[in-house]
Design a protein around this motif. Structure first.
Motif, mmCIF file in Angstrom:
data_model
loop_
_atom_site.group_PDB
_atom_site.id
_atom_site.type_symbol
_atom_site.label_atom_id
_atom_site.label_comp_id
_atom_site.label_asym_id
_atom_site.label_seq_id
_atom_site.Cartn_x
_atom_site.Cartn_y
_atom_site.Cartn_z
ATOM 1 N N GLU A 187 -26.064 -64.964 120.407
ATOM 2 C CA GLU A 187 -27.457 -65.090 119.926
ATOM 3 C C GLU A 187 -28.161 -66.151 120.769
ATOM 4 O OE1 GLU A 187 -27.257 -66.182 115.802
ATOM 5 O OE2 GLU A 187 -26.007 -64.468 115.248
ATOM 6 N N HIS A 221 -31.442 -68.970 116.647
ATOM 7 C CA HIS A 221 -30.475 -67.886 116.417
ATOM 8 C C HIS A 221 -31.186 -66.565 116.719
ATOM 9 C CE1 HIS A 221 -27.344 -70.059 113.833
ATOM 10 N NE2 HIS A 221 -28.302 -70.977 113.905
ATOM 11 N N GLN A 222 -30.462 -65.476 116.489
ATOM 12 C CA GLN A 222 -31.035 -64.125 116.552
ATOM 13 C C GLN A 222 -30.357 -63.284 115.469
ATOM 14 O OE1 GLN A 222 -30.279 -63.769 121.009
ATOM 15 N NE2 GLN A 222 -32.088 -62.446 120.763
ATOM 16 N N HIS A 249 -24.525 -69.712 118.132
ATOM 17 C CA HIS A 249 -23.743 -68.472 118.056
ATOM 18 C C HIS A 249 -23.811 -67.808 119.437
ATOM 19 C CE1 HIS A 249 -24.298 -68.451 113.427
ATOM 20 N NE2 HIS A 249 -23.100 -68.902 113.756
ATOM 21 N N ARG A 266 -19.834 -64.504 118.706
ATOM 22 C CA ARG A 266 -20.524 -65.429 117.803
ATOM 23 C C ARG A 266 -19.785 -66.769 117.744
ATOM 24 N NH1 ARG A 266 -23.569 -64.867 112.964
ATOM 25 N NH2 ARG A 266 -23.016 -66.382 111.375
HETATM 26 ZN ZN LIG Z 1 -26.751 -67.095 114.153
#
Ligand SMILES: [Zn+2]
Length: 231
Positions: free
Chosen positions: A59, A150-151, A56, A96
């Motif tokens: 992220e 991810h974040q 993403h 994203r």
């Molecule tokens: Zn993500």
């Protein structure tokens, strides 16, 4: 030293510490940016791991972790594959999704279904070049463990596969183990169902960029996981 020798000496200084690092261009994003993989360690080892620093585009704190991994000495008996950034277009745009507006982590062929909005899953499974790049690399390498960064929920997701592996990583990095929704079309969902006996999981890093000491700590945790769960 002649000019050629000086150029080679300068090049050697820029190489990472790992003795065996091989960079390959796997393909290109929608906007034509290269998507690379770096193979570290022993290509002949059956202990194969995959780390994806960013899927993403907004992220991408995991980029610091994969950068740190590439500078650490590799333990013996590990073939480590790194995709630094699977979504360079999204990263460049701060989105994203990829440049088609597709959420790549809804575009894999496991219980894929049409989704719109920020989770746009694309017109069909693997419609996106970036998803296909990861799909083909995974089919080729067959990683025993895959870690997707991810974040920013600050947790290790119990994503399927072997929960003991996820629990161990959670303990190594000090993030809680939680179970998020198993989203249709996700990369880890596809891996865990397509390759029984392997473990693919999501790590949600804290918000913001990772300080370099933290990035090194996560990178060392990846190597510790590879060692402890070998065989
Ligand atoms: Zn993500």
């Amino acid at each position: 030293m002649n000019a050629g020798a000086a150029a080679i000496a300068a090049l050697l200084l820029t190489l990472p510490a790992s003795a065996h690092a091989r960079r390959v261009v796997l393909g290109h994003s929608v906007e034509g940016r290269p998507v690379d993989a770096v193979e570290l360690g022993d290509p002949h080892s059956s202990n194969k791991l995959l780390v994806v620093g960013c899927i993403h585009g907004n992220e991408c704190a995991g980029l610091a972790i994969v950068g740190a991994l590439e500078r650490l000495p590799m333990p013996a008996g590990l073939d480590l594959w790194v995709i630094e950034n699977l979504n360079p277009d999204g990263h460049a745009a701060g989105t994203r999704q990829n440049a088609h507006g597709v959420d790549l982590n809804r575009n894999f062929p496991w219980v894929w279904r049409p989704l719109g909005g920020i989770y746009d899953s694309g017109p069909r499974p693997l419609s996106e070049p970036e998803s296909r790049i990861a799909y083909h690399l995974i089919l080729r390498v067959r990683p025993r463990i895959s870690i997707w960064f991810h974040q920013h929920e600050r947790l290790v997701d119990e994503s399927g596969g072997d929960i003991a592996v996820e629990r161990r990583f959670s303990a190594l990095v000090g993030l809680p183990l939680r179970r998020l929704l198993r989203e249709p079309g996700s990369a880890v969902g596809w891996e865990n169902h397509r390759f029984p006996g392997t473990t693919a999981f999501v790590v949600e890093l804290p918000a913001g960029s990772l300080p370099s000491a933290a990035a090194v700590r996560y990178a060392r945790a990846v190597l510790a996981l590879a060692r402890k769960s070998a065989g």
